[in-house]
Design a protein around this motif. Sequence first.
Motif, PDB file in Angstrom:
ATOM      1  N   GLU A   1      39.513  46.273  38.669  1.00 32.09           N
ATOM      2  CA  GLU A   1      40.155  44.908  38.316  1.00 32.09           C
ATOM      3  C   GLU A   1      41.681  44.699  38.143  1.00 32.09           C
ATOM      4  O   GLU A   1      42.169  43.701  38.220  1.00 32.09           O
ATOM      5  CB  GLU A   1      39.223  44.633  37.238  1.00 32.09           C
ATOM      6  CG  GLU A   1      37.987  44.542  37.753  1.00 32.09           C
ATOM      7  CD  GLU A   1      36.903  44.069  36.137  1.00 32.09           C
ATOM      8  OE1 GLU A   1      37.541  43.825  35.290  1.00 32.09           O
ATOM      9  OE2 GLU A   1      35.760  44.234  36.267  1.00 32.09           O
ATOM     10  N   ARG A   2      42.311  45.819  37.545  1.00 31.52           N
ATOM     11  CA  ARG A   2      43.615  45.817  37.023  1.00 31.52           C
ATOM     12  C   ARG A   2      44.622  46.439  38.020  1.00 31.52           C
ATOM     13  O   ARG A   2      45.776  45.877  38.050  1.00 31.52           O
ATOM     14  CB  ARG A   2      43.967  46.139  35.761  1.00 31.52           C
ATOM     15  CG  ARG A   2      42.961  45.187  34.913  1.00 31.52           C
ATOM     16  CD  ARG A   2      42.815  45.898  33.255  1.00 31.52           C
ATOM     17  NE  ARG A   2      44.100  45.903  32.371  1.00 31.52           N
ATOM     18  CZ  ARG A   2      44.205  46.172  31.307  1.00 31.52           C
ATOM     19  NH1 ARG A   2      42.776  46.948  30.679  1.00 31.52           N
ATOM     20  NH2 ARG A   2      45.097  46.651  30.623  1.00 31.52           N
ATOM     21  N   VAL A   3      43.976  47.445  38.478  1.00 29.58           N
ATOM     22  CA  VAL A   3      45.101  48.137  39.377  1.00 29.58           C
ATOM     23  C   VAL A   3      44.849  47.705  41.045  1.00 29.58           C
ATOM     24  O   VAL A   3      45.552  47.802  41.742  1.00 29.58           O
ATOM     25  CB  VAL A   3      44.856  49.833  39.238  1.00 29.58           C
ATOM     26  CG1 VAL A   3      45.937  50.512  40.260  1.00 29.58           C
ATOM     27  CG2 VAL A   3      45.084  50.208  38.006  1.00 29.58           C
ATOM     28  N   ARG A   4      43.714  47.169  41.005  1.00 31.12           N
ATOM     29  CA  ARG A   4      43.265  46.517  42.505  1.00 31.12           C
ATOM     30  C   ARG A   4      43.060  47.625  43.380  1.00 31.12           C
ATOM     31  O   ARG A   4      43.543  47.411  44.631  1.00 31.12           O
ATOM     32  CB  ARG A   4      44.113  45.406  42.653  1.00 31.12           C
ATOM     33  CG  ARG A   4      44.182  44.097  41.792  1.00 31.12           C
ATOM     34  CD  ARG A   4      44.889  42.853  42.339  1.00 31.12           C
ATOM     35  NE  ARG A   4      46.203  43.219  42.871  1.00 31.12           N
ATOM     36  CZ  ARG A   4      47.132  42.607  42.487  1.00 31.12           C
ATOM     37  NH1 ARG A   4      47.176  41.807  41.651  1.00 31.12           N
ATOM     38  NH2 ARG A   4      48.390  43.108  43.178  1.00 31.12           N
ATOM     39  N   ILE A   5      42.306  48.501  43.078  1.00 29.08           N
ATOM     40  CA  ILE A   5      41.915  49.761  43.919  1.00 29.08           C
ATOM     41  C   ILE A   5      40.584  49.127  44.555  1.00 29.08           C
ATOM     42  O   ILE A   5      39.667  48.819  43.640  1.00 29.08           O
ATOM     43  CB  ILE A   5      41.858  51.145  43.532  1.00 29.08           C
ATOM     44  CG1 ILE A   5      43.366  51.463  43.085  1.00 29.08           C
ATOM     45  CG2 ILE A   5      41.134  52.216  44.417  1.00 29.08           C
ATOM     46  CD1 ILE A   5      43.437  52.888  42.308  1.00 29.08           C
ATOM     47  N   PRO A   6      40.295  49.168  45.885  1.00 28.39           N
ATOM     48  CA  PRO A   6      39.083  48.677  46.456  1.00 28.39           C
ATOM     49  C   PRO A   6      37.785  49.525  45.681  1.00 28.39           C
ATOM     50  O   PRO A   6      37.896  50.869  45.889  1.00 28.39           O
ATOM     51  CB  PRO A   6      39.060  48.963  47.794  1.00 28.39           C
ATOM     52  CG  PRO A   6      40.603  48.878  48.084  1.00 28.39           C
ATOM     53  CD  PRO A   6      41.029  49.548  47.107  1.00 28.39           C
TER      54      PRO A   6
ATOM     55  N   GLY B   1      46.151  51.099  28.734  1.00 32.88           N
ATOM     56  CA  GLY B   1      46.437  50.673  30.063  1.00 32.88           C
ATOM     57  C   GLY B   1      46.841  49.432  30.511  1.00 32.88           C
ATOM     58  O   GLY B   1      46.782  48.889  31.706  1.00 32.88           O
ATOM     59  N   THR B   2      47.781  49.042  29.504  1.00 31.79           N
ATOM     60  CA  THR B   2      48.548  47.804  29.896  1.00 31.79           C
ATOM     61  C   THR B   2      49.814  47.779  30.283  1.00 31.79           C
ATOM     62  O   THR B   2      50.338  46.926  30.942  1.00 31.79           O
ATOM     63  CB  THR B   2      48.791  47.105  28.538  1.00 31.79           C
ATOM     64  OG1 THR B   2      49.347  47.590  27.628  1.00 31.79           O
ATOM     65  CG2 THR B   2      47.073  46.395  28.053  1.00 31.79           C
ATOM     66  N   ARG B   3      50.469  49.015  30.418  1.00 35.34           N
ATOM     67  CA  ARG B   3      51.770  49.367  30.868  1.00 35.34           C
ATOM     68  C   ARG B   3      51.953  49.016  32.541  1.00 35.34           C
ATOM     69  O   ARG B   3      51.133  49.630  33.282  1.00 35.34           O
ATOM     70  CB  ARG B   3      52.424  50.655  30.685  1.00 35.34           C
ATOM     71  CG  ARG B   3      52.532  50.864  29.039  1.00 35.34           C
ATOM     72  CD  ARG B   3      53.326  52.073  28.794  1.00 35.34           C
ATOM     73  NE  ARG B   3      54.910  52.019  29.126  1.00 35.34           N
ATOM     74  CZ  ARG B   3      55.764  52.872  29.205  1.00 35.34           C
ATOM     75  NH1 ARG B   3      55.488  53.967  28.393  1.00 35.34           N
ATOM     76  NH2 ARG B   3      57.132  52.895  29.647  1.00 35.34           N
ATOM     77  N   TRP B   4      52.764  48.155  32.959  1.00 37.76           N
ATOM     78  CA  TRP B   4      53.016  47.610  34.232  1.00 37.76           C
ATOM     79  C   TRP B   4      53.236  48.876  35.122  1.00 37.76           C
ATOM     80  O   TRP B   4      52.863  49.001  36.225  1.00 37.76           O
ATOM     81  CB  TRP B   4      53.976  46.410  34.450  1.00 37.76           C
ATOM     82  CG  TRP B   4      54.123  46.212  35.670  1.00 37.76           C
ATOM     83  CD1 TRP B   4      53.373  45.192  36.517  1.00 37.76           C
ATOM     84  CD2 TRP B   4      55.241  46.801  36.666  1.00 37.76           C
ATOM     85  NE1 TRP B   4      54.004  45.093  37.697  1.00 37.76           N
ATOM     86  CE2 TRP B   4      55.088  45.942  37.577  1.00 37.76           C
ATOM     87  CE3 TRP B   4      56.240  47.560  36.472  1.00 37.76           C
ATOM     88  CZ2 TRP B   4      55.709  46.324  39.069  1.00 37.76           C
ATOM     89  CZ3 TRP B   4      57.148  47.837  37.301  1.00 37.76           C
ATOM     90  CH2 TRP B   4      56.967  47.210  38.910  1.00 37.76           C
TER      91      TRP B   4
END
Length: 399
Positions: free
Chosen positions: A169-174, A137-140
Amino acid sequence: MTIDHDRRRPRDGQGSRPLIAHILYRLDVGGLENILVELVRGSVHHGFRHVVVCLADYDEAFRRRLPDGVPVHALHKPPGWGLGTQWRLYRLLCQLRPDVVHTSNLAALECQPVAALSGVPGRVHAEHGWDMADLDGTRWRYRWLRRALSPWVQRHVTVSRHLAEYLTERVRIPKRRVRHIYNGVDTKRYRAARRSSEEDSGQGGVLVIGTVGRLTAVKDQATLIRAFARLRERFSAKRGDLRLVVIGSGPEEQSLRALAAELDVADAVELTGNCTDVATRLAAFDVFALPSLAEGIPVTVLEAMASGLPVVASRVGGLPELVEEGVTGTLVPAGDPEQLCDGLAGYLQEPHRRSLEGAAGRRRAVEHFSVEAMVGAYESLYRELLAPPARSGSVARKG
């Protein structure tokens, strides 16, 4: 223009049950597809109708696992973004008029804006796991795509806590728009086999190690074959009593056969292809192994647990949420044949662990990962999205 806010009434005017449109890339043998079938089977008689839309195509034999009366549409999407496919999807959704669109995995996420523009009131997107293109899950680019399309999605569903943390936390979806729903398994269909006391004590002869899954690079069955070859070398006196069964088909099949021949274990490795009765084959295993490089909540592990098998699996994705170390199985680093061999060897050296950990896995599957719990959670989510908006006068004041 009058807007009908009562979403409990089906938009297509067919009966009284809302229509759920499931969109995925292809309907074929796989974990996500098995979950879709179980979800449709479980809820088709409990207030919902279903239709399946495949962006590419579908396997006819697998399609027949769906209940009678569930239509399947194929859009025959070519590689790439496929604007023509999106236009065909728009027209199809306008024709079907579903009440909820439920897309699955990244390949179908781009369909969410189309669903919104076609007027679908309820929109759900489910994340089932990653593949070789983005193992951790690290691909920008993929994070950006999820974030950019998220405003079109009303609820994101993840099958594991691991994926839920990734989205928030990483995609920043509420967090309020992310729902965690575990995959479920039919614990009545998959049941623990009755083994004799001789087998439980390790005196029953052949030890069968088995795995189930598509033969693809991300499932890494090659590491399992290498670990099995090491196991036969380490326990040379029992070499003839060790067998490995690999159920599934896929692009890696020929290379796996070649690897088994190269390592001189082809006589003890059975590659069965796809199997129509996995429950029966699982009942003949002694240990289940899953050497994947990435996973969500794999259905095959749930089926193995429900079948009373100890599980040796990679410590990746949602697998630590399923396999309790030393209680229901063993976790090992991904891509490491030596440590996978060590994990398997434990069940040869201490055969009593097979029945103890297998029974614990069965209990865990029944208590936490039933198909009924999964279906109920999705039904509640659909009803939540289709509930009429609360009237301002009925909202209680905050004290």
